[in-house]
Scaffold this motif. Structure first.
Motif, mmCIF file in Angstrom:
data_model
loop_
_atom_site.group_PDB
_atom_site.id
_atom_site.type_symbol
_atom_site.label_atom_id
_atom_site.label_comp_id
_atom_site.label_asym_id
_atom_site.label_seq_id
_atom_site.Cartn_x
_atom_site.Cartn_y
_atom_site.Cartn_z
ATOM 1 N N LYS A 27 0.805 -1.226 0.000
ATOM 2 C CA LYS A 27 0.000 0.000 0.000
ATOM 3 C C LYS A 27 0.845 1.286 0.000
ATOM 4 O O LYS A 27 0.307 2.361 -0.258
ATOM 5 N N ALA A 28 2.119 1.156 0.297
ATOM 6 C CA ALA A 28 2.967 2.358 0.404
ATOM 7 C C ALA A 28 3.189 2.974 -0.971
ATOM 8 O O ALA A 28 3.645 2.307 -1.894
ATOM 9 N N GLY A 29 2.838 4.241 -1.117
ATOM 10 C CA GLY A 29 3.122 4.934 -2.379
ATOM 11 C C GLY A 29 4.591 5.286 -2.465
ATOM 12 O O GLY A 29 5.223 5.169 -3.509
ATOM 13 N N SER A 30 5.162 5.703 -1.336
ATOM 14 C CA SER A 30 6.592 5.968 -1.238
ATOM 15 C C SER A 30 6.966 5.873 0.237
ATOM 16 O O SER A 30 6.113 5.973 1.109
ATOM 17 N N VAL A 31 8.234 5.673 0.485
ATOM 18 C CA VAL A 31 8.745 5.623 1.854
ATOM 19 C C VAL A 31 9.903 6.611 1.928
ATOM 20 O O VAL A 31 10.769 6.619 1.050
ATOM 21 N N SER A 32 9.883 7.454 2.962
ATOM 22 C CA SER A 32 10.922 8.475 3.104
ATOM 23 C C SER A 32 11.546 8.428 4.483
ATOM 24 O O SER A 32 10.858 8.226 5.483
ATOM 25 N N CYS A 33 12.852 8.644 4.510
ATOM 26 C CA CYS A 33 13.579 8.843 5.760
ATOM 27 C C CYS A 33 13.846 10.341 5.858
ATOM 28 O O CYS A 33 14.210 10.981 4.864
ATOM 29 N N GLU A 34 13.652 10.890 7.043
ATOM 30 C CA GLU A 34 13.808 12.330 7.229
ATOM 31 C C GLU A 34 14.676 12.602 8.457
ATOM 32 O O GLU A 34 14.423 12.069 9.529
ATOM 33 N N ALA A 35 15.705 13.428 8.277
ATOM 34 C CA ALA A 35 16.533 13.886 9.391
ATOM 35 C C ALA A 35 16.086 15.294 9.735
ATOM 36 O O ALA A 35 15.991 16.156 8.853
ATOM 37 N N SER A 36 15.783 15.528 11.011
ATOM 38 C CA SER A 36 15.300 16.847 11.412
ATOM 39 C C SER A 36 16.095 17.369 12.605
ATOM 40 O O SER A 36 16.574 16.611 13.446
ATOM 41 N N LEU A 37 16.221 18.681 12.626
ATOM 42 C CA LEU A 37 16.887 19.394 13.712
ATOM 43 C C LEU A 37 16.144 20.707 13.884
ATOM 44 O O LEU A 37 15.842 21.386 12.893
ATOM 45 N N SER A 38 15.838 21.049 15.110
ATOM 46 C CA SER A 38 15.085 22.271 15.382
ATOM 47 C C SER A 38 15.727 23.480 14.710
ATOM 48 O O SER A 38 16.942 23.675 14.797
ATOM 49 N N GLY A 39 14.911 24.254 14.010
ATOM 50 C CA GLY A 39 15.398 25.458 13.346
ATOM 51 C C GLY A 39 15.992 25.228 11.970
ATOM 52 O O GLY A 39 16.438 26.166 11.320
ATOM 53 N N GLN A 40 16.014 23.969 11.510
ATOM 54 C CA GLN A 40 16.590 23.636 10.204
ATOM 55 C C GLN A 40 15.521 22.990 9.325
ATOM 56 O O GLN A 40 14.643 22.301 9.825
ATOM 57 N N SER A 41 15.643 23.192 8.016
ATOM 58 C CA SER A 41 14.750 22.457 7.119
ATOM 59 C C SER A 41 15.208 20.999 7.101
ATOM 60 O O SER A 41 16.409 20.719 7.210
ATOM 61 N N PRO A 42 14.269 20.043 7.000
ATOM 62 C CA PRO A 42 14.650 18.628 7.080
ATOM 63 C C PRO A 42 15.424 18.157 5.856
ATOM 64 O O PRO A 42 15.327 18.738 4.773
ATOM 65 N N VAL A 43 16.194 17.101 6.058
ATOM 66 C CA VAL A 43 16.888 16.400 4.972
ATOM 67 C C VAL A 43 16.068 15.147 4.717
ATOM 68 O O VAL A 43 15.750 14.411 5.653
ATOM 69 N N THR A 44 15.718 14.895 3.456
ATOM 70 C CA THR A 44 14.828 13.763 3.137
ATOM 71 C C THR A 44 15.414 12.912 2.023
ATOM 72 O O THR A 44 16.002 13.435 1.075
ATOM 73 N N GLN A 45 15.259 11.597 2.170
ATOM 74 C CA GLN A 45 15.625 10.656 1.111
ATOM 75 C C GLN A 45 14.475 9.670 0.967
ATOM 76 O O GLN A 45 14.027 9.087 1.953
ATOM 77 N N SER A 46 13.999 9.486 -0.267
ATOM 78 C CA SER A 46 12.835 8.630 -0.510
ATOM 79 C C SER A 46 13.207 7.374 -1.278
ATOM 80 O O SER A 46 14.215 7.339 -1.981
ATOM 81 N N LEU A 47 12.344 6.381 -1.120
ATOM 82 C CA LEU A 47 12.476 5.129 -1.858
ATOM 83 C C LEU A 47 11.091 4.778 -2.370
ATOM 84 O O LEU A 47 10.137 4.735 -1.582
ATOM 85 N N ASP A 48 10.971 4.565 -3.660
ATOM 86 C CA ASP A 48 9.683 4.131 -4.208
ATOM 87 C C ASP A 48 9.654 2.614 -4.182
ATOM 88 O O ASP A 48 10.536 1.960 -4.741
ATOM 89 N N PRO A 49 8.655 2.046 -3.516
ATOM 90 C CA PRO A 49 8.587 0.596 -3.406
ATOM 91 C C PRO A 49 8.412 -0.090 -4.770
ATOM 92 O O PRO A 49 7.739 0.435 -5.643
ATOM 93 N N ASP A 50 9.057 -1.241 -4.914
ATOM 94 C CA ASP A 50 8.773 -2.120 -6.047
ATOM 95 C C ASP A 50 7.530 -2.897 -5.621
ATOM 96 O O ASP A 50 7.603 -3.720 -4.713
ATOM 97 N N HIS A 51 6.403 -2.564 -6.215
ATOM 98 C CA HIS A 51 5.179 -3.234 -5.783
ATOM 99 C C HIS A 51 5.157 -4.660 -6.298
ATOM 100 O O HIS A 51 5.475 -4.928 -7.452
ATOM 101 N N CYS A 52 4.842 -5.541 -5.383
ATOM 102 C CA CYS A 52 4.883 -6.949 -5.740
ATOM 103 C C CYS A 52 3.507 -7.432 -6.180
ATOM 104 O O CYS A 52 2.494 -6.863 -5.797
ATOM 105 N N SER A 53 3.536 -8.449 -6.970
ATOM 106 C CA SER A 53 2.270 -9.036 -7.409
ATOM 107 C C SER A 53 1.975 -10.248 -6.541
ATOM 108 O O SER A 53 2.877 -10.906 -6.049
ATOM 109 N N GLU A 54 0.707 -10.529 -6.380
ATOM 110 C CA GLU A 54 0.345 -11.661 -5.502
ATOM 111 C C GLU A 54 0.228 -12.934 -6.298
ATOM 112 O O GLU A 54 -0.053 -12.956 -7.447
#
Length: 144
Positions: free
Chosen positions: A117-144
């Motif tokens: 069900k995930a459209g995308s998955v992202s990891c986010e690094a955050s620090l107060s007062g800073q804009s976040p750093v983000t890296q995404s991964l688009d899932p390889d959707h599997c077939s059943e």
């Protein structure tokens, strides 16, 4: 230099009597950490995909590596689609590198249903007062 010790800021003071320098050293107990402030350094994020075995089962354990950041209190988080999640997440303590910068990791485990069900998955690094750093991964959707 200054060091936070408990709730008090302790400073090393240099004085110059006549023509020589004298250092008034403070003695610190075990576990004291001296941090020389190098400003904010944004970490680099890398998201590692699931293993081949998990790919066959259509589930996912993803690892986010954050490297080269400063100070040590950047926080790693995950988003599945646009929703933040803490379920299935485990994070490491920071590791101080020889360059004076920090690295961290965080792991996200998703069931086959969540991964499908995930459209995308992202990891986010955050620090107060800073804009976040983000890296995404688009899932390889599997077939059943």
């Amino acid at each position: 230099f200054s060091v936070l010790r408990g709730l008090f800021r302790v400073q090393e003071v240099f004085v110059r009597p006549l023509n020589e320098f004298v250092s008034l050293w403070w003695t610190f107990g075990g576990g004291t950490k001296l941090i020389v402030d190098s400003g904010v350094v944004r970490p680099t994020l890398t998201v590692l995909p699931q293993s081949k075995d998990e790919e066959k089962q259509c589930s996912a354990t993803l690892v986010c590596l954050a490297t080269g950041g400063f100070p040590s209190n950047w926080k790693l988080g995950w988003k599945v689609g646009s929703t933040s999640t803490s379920s299935g997440v485990s994070s490491s303590l920071e590791v101080l590198g020889t360059d004076g910068r920090y690295s961290w990791s965080s792991t996200l485990s998703l069931s086959a249903d969540q991964w499908r069900k995930a459209g995308s998955v992202s990891c986010e690094a955050s620090l107060s007062g800073q804009s976040p750093v983000t890296q995404s991964l688009d899932p390889d959707h599997c077939s059943e």
